[in-house]
Scaffold this motif. Structure first.
Motif, PDB file in Angstrom:
ATOM      1  N   ARG A 197       1.872   6.438  -7.049  1.00  0.00           N
ATOM      2  CA  ARG A 197       0.848   7.407  -7.460  1.00  0.00           C
ATOM      3  C   ARG A 197       1.428   8.823  -7.401  1.00  0.00           C
ATOM      4  NH1 ARG A 197      -2.731   5.657  -4.300  1.00  0.00           N
ATOM      5  NH2 ARG A 197      -2.223   7.014  -2.585  1.00  0.00           N
ATOM      6  N   GLU A 198       2.174   9.122  -6.330  1.00  0.00           N
ATOM      7  CA  GLU A 198       2.772  10.451  -6.180  1.00  0.00           C
ATOM      8  C   GLU A 198       3.831  10.701  -7.251  1.00  0.00           C
ATOM      9  OE1 GLU A 198       4.187  10.201  -2.182  1.00  0.00           O
ATOM     10  OE2 GLU A 198       2.170  10.344  -1.329  1.00  0.00           O
ATOM     11  N   ASP A 246       1.133   4.143  -2.914  1.00  0.00           N
ATOM     12  CA  ASP A 246       1.022   5.584  -2.647  1.00  0.00           C
ATOM     13  C   ASP A 246       2.197   6.338  -3.276  1.00  0.00           C
ATOM     14  OD1 ASP A 246      -1.286   5.168  -1.202  1.00  0.00           O
ATOM     15  OD2 ASP A 246      -0.321   5.372   0.773  1.00  0.00           O
ATOM     16  N   ALA A 290       0.842  -1.211   0.000  1.00  0.00           N
ATOM     17  CA  ALA A 290       0.000   0.000   0.000  1.00  0.00           C
ATOM     18  C   ALA A 290       0.873   1.256   0.000  1.00  0.00           C
ATOM     19  CB  ALA A 290      -0.937  -0.006   1.204  1.00  0.00           C
ATOM     20  N   ASP A 291       1.940   1.250   0.807  1.00  0.00           N
ATOM     21  CA  ASP A 291       2.855   2.397   0.828  1.00  0.00           C
ATOM     22  C   ASP A 291       3.523   2.577  -0.533  1.00  0.00           C
ATOM     23  OD1 ASP A 291       2.237   2.879   3.463  1.00  0.00           O
ATOM     24  OD2 ASP A 291       4.073   1.978   4.273  1.00  0.00           O
ATOM     25  N   TRP A 341      -3.292  11.877  -4.310  1.00  0.00           N
ATOM     26  CA  TRP A 341      -3.808  11.586  -2.973  1.00  0.00           C
ATOM     27  C   TRP A 341      -4.574  10.269  -2.943  1.00  0.00           C
ATOM     28  CZ3 TRP A 341      -2.829  16.727  -3.793  1.00  0.00           C
ATOM     29  CH2 TRP A 341      -2.218  17.412  -2.737  1.00  0.00           C
ATOM     30  N   ALA A 342      -4.479   9.565  -1.791  1.00  0.00           N
ATOM     31  CA  ALA A 342      -5.207   8.306  -1.629  1.00  0.00           C
ATOM     32  C   ALA A 342      -6.694   8.574  -1.401  1.00  0.00           C
ATOM     33  CB  ALA A 342      -4.629   7.509  -0.464  1.00  0.00           C
ATOM     34  N   SER A 343      -7.011   9.618  -0.649  1.00  0.00           N
ATOM     35  CA  SER A 343      -8.413   9.943  -0.403  1.00  0.00           C
ATOM     36  C   SER A 343      -8.874  10.976  -1.428  1.00  0.00           C
ATOM     37  CB  SER A 343      -8.593  10.484   1.017  1.00  0.00           C
ATOM     38  OG  SER A 343      -7.838  11.662   1.186  1.00  0.00           O
ATOM     39  N   THR A 378      -6.393   7.979   7.251  1.00  0.00           N
ATOM     40  CA  THR A 378      -5.767   8.836   6.256  1.00  0.00           C
ATOM     41  C   THR A 378      -4.864   9.836   6.964  1.00  0.00           C
ATOM     42  OG1 THR A 378      -7.666   8.652   4.802  1.00  0.00           O
ATOM     43  CG2 THR A 378      -6.184  10.507   4.411  1.00  0.00           C
TER      44      THR A 378
END
Length: 181
Positions: free
Chosen positions: A83-84, A80, A76-77, A117-119, A170
């Motif tokens: 994605r960034e 993230d 998951a990290d 962003w994840a959220s 979050t």
């Protein structure tokens, strides 16, 4: 345990037959043949092996479950960070395109930022070239806001807005900071 139970049962039968306690004990021990002693010993050894292996299995299963949880958190990290980095790469591409004017480049960047962003978030930019938002309507309060500086001069503000209530786990958005372009 089984051997002890069998010996005690033979001793009780001898007592019920009228034998004195000492003689009943001797008869019970004599009735336990060598073969049944060997068989019971093998049975007890198998039971101990099974118990030991079952315990080792449960320990291994617990360790594996913990390792899986650690791996899932790491995945998951990593997702993230990917994605960034993807968002940063796309932003760099926009900034390298010299044919775009600054307002158009900033509008494209505003459209890219929510993907980092994840959220679910929206990004808004207020500057002299206009106001750009990555969604239809601006929410009331930003979660983070940064001042933009272009070529050393204040240019406007970039704000991040939650589009709905983020999950409890979050992490908070970064504190307010200046960004120089």
């Amino acid at each position: 345990i089984l051997g002890t139970d069998l010996r005690m049962a033979a001793e009780i039968h001898a007592l019920e037959a009228g034998e004195p306690p000492e003689r009943a004990r001797q008869l019970a021990e004599a009735s336990m043949s060598e073969s049944s002693t060997v068989l019971l010993g093998a049975f007890n050894q198998m039971y101990e092996n099974l118990s030991s292996r079952t315990h080792a299995y449960w320990d291994a299963a617990h360790r594996l479950k913990s390792e899986i949880a650690v791996r899932k958190r790491a995945e998951a990290d990593l997702a993230d960070r990917l994605r960034e980095l993807s968002c940063l790469s796309e932003m760099a591409g926009v900034m390298e395109n010299r044919r775009l004017g600054l307002p158009k480049a900033l509008a494209e960047i505003v459209g890219l930022l929510p993907n980092a962003w994840a959220s679910p978030v929206g990004v808004g930019l207020q500057c002299p070239a206009g106001n750009f938002f990555s969604w239809a309507e601006q929410p009331a309060e930003p979660r983070a806001q940064v001042a933009l500086t272009v070529d050393g001069s204040a240019y406007g503000y970039l704000a991040v807005y939650p589009l709905n209530t983020p999950p409890a786990d979050t992490p908070p958005l970064p504190a307010t900071q200046d960004v120089a372009l």
